[in-house]
Design an enzyme around this catalytic site. Structure first.
Site, mmCIF file in Angstrom:
data_model
loop_
_atom_site.group_PDB
_atom_site.id
_atom_site.type_symbol
_atom_site.label_atom_id
_atom_site.label_comp_id
_atom_site.label_asym_id
_atom_site.label_seq_id
_atom_site.Cartn_x
_atom_site.Cartn_y
_atom_site.Cartn_z
ATOM 1 N N SER A 9 0.846 -1.193 0.000
ATOM 2 C CA SER A 9 0.000 0.000 0.000
ATOM 3 C C SER A 9 0.880 1.242 0.000
ATOM 4 O O SER A 9 1.632 1.489 0.945
ATOM 5 C CB SER A 9 -0.897 0.017 1.237
ATOM 6 O OG SER A 9 -1.459 1.311 1.360
ATOM 7 N N HIS A 34 -1.081 -1.045 -4.396
ATOM 8 C CA HIS A 34 -2.362 -0.708 -3.787
ATOM 9 C C HIS A 34 -2.407 0.793 -3.508
ATOM 10 O O HIS A 34 -1.509 1.342 -2.855
ATOM 11 C CB HIS A 34 -2.513 -1.511 -2.491
ATOM 12 C CG HIS A 34 -3.839 -1.380 -1.827
ATOM 13 N ND1 HIS A 34 -4.944 -2.093 -2.223
ATOM 14 C CD2 HIS A 34 -4.241 -0.619 -0.777
ATOM 15 C CE1 HIS A 34 -5.979 -1.789 -1.445
ATOM 16 N NE2 HIS A 34 -5.573 -0.888 -0.557
ATOM 17 N N ASP A 36 -4.651 3.831 -1.955
ATOM 18 C CA ASP A 36 -5.766 4.122 -1.051
ATOM 19 C C ASP A 36 -6.324 5.511 -1.298
ATOM 20 O O ASP A 36 -5.689 6.517 -0.981
ATOM 21 C CB ASP A 36 -5.292 3.985 0.399
ATOM 22 C CG ASP A 36 -5.105 2.534 0.790
ATOM 23 O OD1 ASP A 36 -6.089 1.775 0.673
ATOM 24 O OD2 ASP A 36 -3.986 2.160 1.183
ATOM 25 N N MET A 38 -9.038 8.176 -0.348
ATOM 26 C CA MET A 38 -9.945 8.517 0.760
ATOM 27 C C MET A 38 -10.513 9.913 0.538
ATOM 28 O O MET A 38 -9.778 10.831 0.155
ATOM 29 C CB MET A 38 -9.181 8.474 2.078
ATOM 30 C CG MET A 38 -8.491 7.129 2.328
ATOM 31 S SD MET A 38 -7.836 7.031 3.987
ATOM 32 C CE MET A 38 -6.829 5.542 3.855
ATOM 33 N N HIS A 67 -8.249 1.369 -4.375
ATOM 34 C CA HIS A 67 -9.228 1.084 -3.321
ATOM 35 C C HIS A 67 -9.929 2.393 -2.983
ATOM 36 O O HIS A 67 -9.351 3.263 -2.343
ATOM 37 C CB HIS A 67 -8.450 0.501 -2.118
ATOM 38 C CG HIS A 67 -9.259 0.319 -0.879
ATOM 39 N ND1 HIS A 67 -8.675 0.090 0.348
ATOM 40 C CD2 HIS A 67 -10.594 0.292 -0.671
ATOM 41 C CE1 HIS A 67 -9.621 -0.049 1.263
ATOM 42 N NE2 HIS A 67 -10.800 0.083 0.667
ATOM 43 N N MET A 69 -12.164 4.500 -0.993
ATOM 44 C CA MET A 69 -12.902 4.694 0.257
ATOM 45 C C MET A 69 -13.633 6.017 0.098
ATOM 46 O O MET A 69 -13.202 7.068 0.570
ATOM 47 C CB MET A 69 -11.917 4.711 1.433
ATOM 48 C CG MET A 69 -11.408 3.310 1.772
ATOM 49 S SD MET A 69 -9.855 3.298 2.681
ATOM 50 C CE MET A 69 -8.711 3.356 1.305
ATOM 51 N N MET A 138 -11.668 -5.957 4.497
ATOM 52 C CA MET A 138 -10.883 -5.091 5.376
ATOM 53 C C MET A 138 -10.636 -5.794 6.705
ATOM 54 O O MET A 138 -11.569 -6.290 7.342
ATOM 55 C CB MET A 138 -11.629 -3.773 5.664
ATOM 56 C CG MET A 138 -11.813 -2.847 4.477
ATOM 57 S SD MET A 138 -10.289 -2.398 3.623
ATOM 58 C CE MET A 138 -9.346 -1.610 4.939
ATOM 59 N N ASP A 172 -6.781 -6.498 3.679
ATOM 60 C CA ASP A 172 -6.150 -5.181 3.788
ATOM 61 C C ASP A 172 -6.261 -4.671 5.219
ATOM 62 O O ASP A 172 -7.366 -4.434 5.706
ATOM 63 C CB ASP A 172 -6.869 -4.232 2.809
ATOM 64 C CG ASP A 172 -6.290 -2.827 2.790
ATOM 65 O OD1 ASP A 172 -5.236 -2.593 3.408
ATOM 66 O OD2 ASP A 172 -6.901 -1.973 2.127
ATOM 67 N N GLY A 194 0.997 -2.130 4.058
ATOM 68 C CA GLY A 194 1.565 -0.790 3.970
ATOM 69 C C GLY A 194 2.703 -0.612 4.934
ATOM 70 O O GLY A 194 3.886 -0.668 4.568
ATOM 71 N N SER A 195 2.375 -0.428 6.210
ATOM 72 C CA SER A 195 3.418 -0.120 7.189
ATOM 73 C C SER A 195 4.422 -1.265 7.320
ATOM 74 O O SER A 195 5.601 -1.023 7.560
ATOM 75 C CB SER A 195 2.798 0.224 8.545
ATOM 76 O OG SER A 195 1.871 -0.753 8.933
#
Ligand code: DX5
Ligand code: ZN
Length: 210
Positions: A9, A34, A36, A38, A67, A69, A138, A172, A194-195
């Site tokens: 991510s 990926h 994100d 938002m 993705h 959101m 999720m 995810d 991600g992290s």
């Protein structure tokens, strides 16, 4: 079950150096990137929009997994398609006509997918499983990277895998070497991280997820 794919991510990458990050994570073995998106309505955070997706697309070799959101994802399908999305996934909890939006994504030349929040039951996606290319489950509440994996969603993953043996089932949130094992055992084959990936040696971390 389809092959395992790793989707780092980019939310956790160094945004001041997106090109360098994309190239590094691709060289480290990423299968998908990926992204994100938002909108500050569906989730309390604001991130990446079509201009940035299109910039990422210029430097990326791997498919962009967008993705969304967003409360009204149907309004932005054309823009994200034009920006270069390979996949567009929309939340079943969004304010969108699901069947119509899936069709619009496909007509735009993009692979459609649905996303379930942690407490949403598989029933919400079940009628559409034959019409989508990806089901994203999720394993944290959407909005932020770096949260703790919610193990209860593994039941949803198992139920989804039973209903759709050949579908790409993506998970995810809170994915690391330990939670990846649980997710794959339950039936997930596309792992977003991600992290975890960006918090260490990219190649080692991706390898540990596989
Ligand atoms: C959360 C996003 C995730 C996030 C995952 O709303 O959908 O893709 O980047 O981050 P980690 O892997 O750190 O939980
Ligand atoms: Zn995501």
């Amino acid at each position: 079950m389809p092959d395992i794919k790793i989707a780092p991510s980019l939310l956790s990458c160094d945004f001041a150096n997106i090109q360098r990050e994309v190239e590094a994570v691709e060289a480290a073995g990423a299968d998908l990137l990926h992204v994100d998106v938002m909108d500050a309505h569906f989730v309390p955070n604001l991130t990446i929009g079509p201009p940035v997706v299109s910039a990422i697309k210029r430097v990326a070799k791997k498919p962009l997994d967008c993705h969304l959101m967003m409360t009204d994802p149907q309004r932005y399908v054309a823009e994200f398609a034009k920006a270069g999305a390979a996949y567009i996934t929309i939340h079943v909890e969004a304010n969108a006509p699901l069947g119509e939006t899936i069709e619009a994504i496909r007509k735009a030349g993009v692979k459609p997918g649905l996303v379930l929040n942690p407490e949403t039951r598989i029933d919400a996606a079940a009628p559409y499983l034959s019409k989508i290319d990806m089901l994203l489950i999720m394993s944290v509440w959407p909005g932020f990277g770096g949260q703790k994996f919610i193990a209860q969603v593994l039941d949803t993953v198992k139920a989804a895998r039973k209903l759709a043996p050949e579908l790409d089932i993506e998970i995810d949130g809170g994915i690391n070497a330990e939670t990846a094992k649980l997710a794959v055992a339950a039936g997930a084959n596309v792992l977003v991280a991600g992290s975890y990936v960006f918090g260490g040696d990219y190649a080692e971390r991706i390898k540990s997820l596989r």
